[in-house]
Design an enzyme around this catalytic site. Structure first.
Site, PDB file in Angstrom:
ATOM      1  N   HIS A 143      85.241  43.569  10.743  1.00 29.86           N
ATOM      2  CA  HIS A 143      84.859  42.327  10.425  1.00 29.86           C
ATOM      3  C   HIS A 143      85.896  41.573   9.638  1.00 29.86           C
ATOM      4  O   HIS A 143      85.680  40.931   8.610  1.00 29.86           O
ATOM      5  CB  HIS A 143      83.492  41.882   9.724  1.00 29.86           C
ATOM      6  CG  HIS A 143      82.186  42.286  10.548  1.00 29.86           C
ATOM      7  ND1 HIS A 143      81.123  42.892  10.016  1.00 29.86           N
ATOM      8  CD2 HIS A 143      82.053  41.852  11.937  1.00 29.86           C
ATOM      9  CE1 HIS A 143      80.384  42.819  11.116  1.00 29.86           C
ATOM     10  NE2 HIS A 143      80.797  42.368  12.236  1.00 29.86           N
ATOM     11  N   ASP A 158      73.391  47.666  16.990  1.00 26.39           N
ATOM     12  CA  ASP A 158      73.675  47.713  15.766  1.00 26.39           C
ATOM     13  C   ASP A 158      72.780  48.393  14.706  1.00 26.39           C
ATOM     14  O   ASP A 158      72.970  48.940  13.744  1.00 26.39           O
ATOM     15  CB  ASP A 158      74.331  46.324  15.298  1.00 26.39           C
ATOM     16  CG  ASP A 158      75.836  45.969  15.844  1.00 26.39           C
ATOM     17  OD1 ASP A 158      76.653  47.034  16.200  1.00 26.39           O
ATOM     18  OD2 ASP A 158      76.042  44.884  15.867  1.00 26.39           O
ATOM     19  N   HIS A 218      74.193  43.121  23.078  1.00 27.35           N
ATOM     20  CA  HIS A 218      74.901  42.324  21.995  1.00 27.35           C
ATOM     21  C   HIS A 218      76.275  41.670  22.584  1.00 27.35           C
ATOM     22  O   HIS A 218      76.769  42.405  23.213  1.00 27.35           O
ATOM     23  CB  HIS A 218      74.822  43.160  20.714  1.00 27.35           C
ATOM     24  CG  HIS A 218      75.352  42.555  19.494  1.00 27.35           C
ATOM     25  ND1 HIS A 218      75.349  41.483  19.126  1.00 27.35           N
ATOM     26  CD2 HIS A 218      76.182  42.938  18.392  1.00 27.35           C
ATOM     27  CE1 HIS A 218      75.956  41.133  17.978  1.00 27.35           C
ATOM     28  NE2 HIS A 218      76.355  42.261  17.306  1.00 27.35           N
ATOM     29  N   HIS A 229      76.903  52.238  16.731  1.00 25.64           N
ATOM     30  CA  HIS A 229      78.180  52.842  15.875  1.00 25.64           C
ATOM     31  C   HIS A 229      77.549  54.042  15.261  1.00 25.64           C
ATOM     32  O   HIS A 229      76.480  54.241  14.740  1.00 25.64           O
ATOM     33  CB  HIS A 229      78.323  51.880  14.768  1.00 25.64           C
ATOM     34  CG  HIS A 229      78.916  50.594  15.239  1.00 25.64           C
ATOM     35  ND1 HIS A 229      80.214  50.146  15.642  1.00 25.64           N
ATOM     36  CD2 HIS A 229      78.235  49.250  15.166  1.00 25.64           C
ATOM     37  CE1 HIS A 229      80.158  48.984  16.032  1.00 25.64           C
ATOM     38  NE2 HIS A 229      79.055  48.580  15.566  1.00 25.64           N
ATOM     39  N   ASP A 252      83.018  43.914  19.538  1.00 28.24           N
ATOM     40  CA  ASP A 252      83.134  45.273  19.412  1.00 28.24           C
ATOM     41  C   ASP A 252      82.251  46.068  20.429  1.00 28.24           C
ATOM     42  O   ASP A 252      82.604  47.199  20.772  1.00 28.24           O
ATOM     43  CB  ASP A 252      82.637  45.866  18.140  1.00 28.24           C
ATOM     44  CG  ASP A 252      81.296  45.322  17.352  1.00 28.24           C
ATOM     45  OD1 ASP A 252      80.772  44.375  17.742  1.00 28.24           O
ATOM     46  OD2 ASP A 252      80.632  46.064  16.605  1.00 28.24           O
ATOM     47  N   HIS A 308      71.639  41.919  14.500  1.00 32.88           N
ATOM     48  CA  HIS A 308      71.994  40.861  13.433  1.00 32.88           C
ATOM     49  C   HIS A 308      72.441  39.437  13.968  1.00 32.88           C
ATOM     50  O   HIS A 308      72.963  38.640  13.194  1.00 32.88           O
ATOM     51  CB  HIS A 308      72.906  41.511  12.302  1.00 32.88           C
ATOM     52  CG  HIS A 308      74.478  41.875  13.094  1.00 32.88           C
ATOM     53  ND1 HIS A 308      75.352  41.231  12.429  1.00 32.88           N
ATOM     54  CD2 HIS A 308      74.699  42.549  14.213  1.00 32.88           C
ATOM     55  CE1 HIS A 308      76.534  41.678  13.377  1.00 32.88           C
ATOM     56  NE2 HIS A 308      75.996  42.084  14.138  1.00 32.88           N
ATOM     57  N   GLU A 331      78.478  40.546  20.444  1.00 31.63           N
ATOM     58  CA  GLU A 331      79.754  40.899  19.451  1.00 31.63           C
ATOM     59  C   GLU A 331      80.954  41.562  20.032  1.00 31.63           C
ATOM     60  O   GLU A 331      80.659  42.767  20.830  1.00 31.63           O
ATOM     61  CB  GLU A 331      79.440  41.384  18.006  1.00 31.63           C
ATOM     62  CG  GLU A 331      80.255  41.115  16.977  1.00 31.63           C
ATOM     63  CD  GLU A 331      79.806  41.494  15.782  1.00 31.63           C
ATOM     64  OE1 GLU A 331      78.810  42.071  15.417  1.00 31.63           O
ATOM     65  OE2 GLU A 331      80.642  41.473  14.743  1.00 31.63           O
ATOM     66  N   TYR A 346      75.928  50.124   5.634  1.00 30.56           N
ATOM     67  CA  TYR A 346      75.763  49.284   6.782  1.00 30.56           C
ATOM     68  C   TYR A 346      74.603  48.155   6.755  1.00 30.56           C
ATOM     69  O   TYR A 346      74.584  47.203   6.845  1.00 30.56           O
ATOM     70  CB  TYR A 346      75.528  50.162   8.074  1.00 30.56           C
ATOM     71  CG  TYR A 346      75.662  49.363   9.450  1.00 30.56           C
ATOM     72  CD1 TYR A 346      76.821  49.349   9.916  1.00 30.56           C
ATOM     73  CD2 TYR A 346      74.639  48.686   9.874  1.00 30.56           C
ATOM     74  CE1 TYR A 346      77.056  48.774  11.018  1.00 30.56           C
ATOM     75  CE2 TYR A 346      75.219  48.109  11.189  1.00 30.56           C
ATOM     76  CZ  TYR A 346      76.271  47.958  11.808  1.00 30.56           C
ATOM     77  OH  TYR A 346      76.303  47.380  13.056  1.00 30.56           O
TER      78      TYR A 346
END
Ligand SMILES: Cc1cc2nc3c(=O)[nH]c(=O)nc-3n(C[C@H](O)[C@H](O)[C@H](O)COP(=O)(O)O)c2cc1C
Ligand SMILES: [Fe+2]
Ligand SMILES: [Fe+2]
Length: 395
Positions: free
Chosen positions: A23, A166, A79, A227, A83, A147, A81, A194
């Site tokens: 991030h 996540d 998701h 992750h 990554d 999230h 995002e 996390y």
């Protein structure tokens, strides 16, 4: 290379042993990390998530070698995002007609980042499912704001695997892939770090979601996160931990956060730590100079604490930058049910303690009336008042 995780399901992600920040510069990584993508080869071949943009070519080459891109029947994007979606545009150049299952919010996040590409985005909601053959299916569960608005988990029947994305993850490179092959202390610490840094603001939603997932009564044999370690040994452990962490979590810990120009405020901080050890011998006491310490790790320690003491001298009628950004970060994480006290030295106008008290209250802490405010250097009386401050925090 793909690695079988269970039955016809394999890991096909990117193990990043070198990653130090995430991030932007916000989240520090000390043990490496991974972006976990998964391949299901039942009658249907399904890809669950992709990897971050810098690894897109390696990822797509790997998929081509392992399964053949044309053989992928559909993709699940849990998701949007970067990554997890970063390699999607490269992949879709090769297989532009392949359906992609995702939430309505993921259509927005994917198109928002990569533009409208005429991809076959198929919107799913909680409870929707899709058959993958061999008597198995994928069931989707929206994880709104866990999230991101677009977050989703996918459950595979038969093998009873929850692809949680996540949620339940950690930035921790585990070469053996599974939680039982990881260093257990590091695993728990990284999972908590996390949670504290990424999920804590959404704790109320975490509690609700866990109740909802439990009510579905689905057997969960494995939790395949996006992750870090895959939870195969006692996978419910991490779900129970999340349930605990989401309920105003605290341990018997005091964390002292401070900064200092000429050591006066640092001397008060050290006295508070000594007094805490004496008057509350079972309490874990941690202390950090805000401008020299790792922000993500400080947040983890605050998350664990029942109380914090925050100190800054007055500088230009204000508080020091490191302390200011630490409080600001704590505010964004919306920690609940924690006490806080302020302390600091000053030379003439002495605004720092009042500013600290105001900002800590604004960040959601229960601020004690007791504080220590010393002109130039703490005198004996100031140092003696550390006991009152500690009792107000821990009593
Ligand atoms: C750059 C600078 C700006 C300062 N500004 C103020 C101020 O606006 N008001 C004040 O009361 N003291 C101010 N001080 C004095 C410090 O608060 C005082 O020296 C204090 O004892 C320092 O605490 P420390 O030993 O923890 O660094 C300033 C000091 C410095 C070096
Ligand atoms: Fe994410
Ligand atoms: Fe992620």
């Amino acid at each position: 290379m793909k690695q079988t995780i269970k039955g016809n399901v394999s890991w096909i992600g990117y193990m990043d042993w070198e990653l130090k920040k995430f991030h932007g510069e916000e989240y520090t990584i000390t043990e490496g990390s991974s972006q976990n993508a998964y391949l299901i080869e039942e009658e249907k071949t399904v890809l669950i998530d992709t990897v971050w943009t810098p690894h897109k070519n390696e990822f797509v080459d790997n998929l081509e070698k392992e399964v053949g891109l044309k053989n992928i029947d559909f993709i699940v994007m849990n998701h949007g995002e970067a990554d997890h979606s970063g390699a999607l545009p490269e992949l879709m150049k090769h297989i532009p007609d392949t359906p992609i299952y995702c939430t309505a919010n993921a259509v927005k996040s994917i198109e928002g980042q990569y533009g409208k590409n005429n991809w076959d985005l198929r919107v799913v909601k909680t409870g929707d499912s899709v058959d993958i053959g061999n008597g198995k299916k994928l069931i989707f569960v929206e994880m709104t704001m866990l999230h991101w608005p677009d977050s989703m988990a996918t459950y595979m029947t038969g093998d009873a695997i929850l692809f949680s994305n996540d949620a339940f993850g950690q930035h921790y490179a585990v070469g053996g892939l599974f939680n039982d092959t990881a260093d257990q202390c590091k695993l728990e610490y990284e999972a908590m770090k996390y949670y504290a840094n990424i999920l804590a603001p959404f704790s109320t939603l975490v509690s609700k979601k866990i109740t909802e997932i439990k009510a579905l009564n689905l057997p969960i044999d494995m939790i395949a996160t996006s992750h870090g370690a895959i939870w195969r040994d006692k996978p419910m452990w991490i779900i129970e931990k999340y349930a605990e962490w989401a309920e105003e979590y605290q341990e018997d810990q005091l964390t002292i956060l401070y900064d200092s120009m000429w050591e006066g405020t640092a001397a008060i901080a050290r006295e508070i730590s000594r007094v805490a050890a004496r008057v509350s011998p079972n309490t874990m006491v941690r202390m950090f100079n805000c401008s020299k310490s790792d922000l993500s790790e400080m947040m983890t320690e605050v998350f664990k604490s029942k109380a914090i003491a925050v100190g800054s001298p007055t500088i230009s009628r204000d508080i020091m930058m490191g302390v200011s950004s630490t409080i600001r970060f704590m505010k964004s994480l919306k920690f609940k049910n924690k006490r806080a006290a302020a302390f600091g030295c000053y030379g003439w106008s002495g605004e720092s303690v009042d500013i600290l008290k105001r900002e800590l209250a604004d960040a959601g802490f229960q601020v004690t009336d007791t504080n220590i405010r010393s002109m130039w250097k703490p005198n004996d009386e100031d140092l003696e008042s550390a006991e009152e401050l500690v009792r107000a925090l821990l009593g």
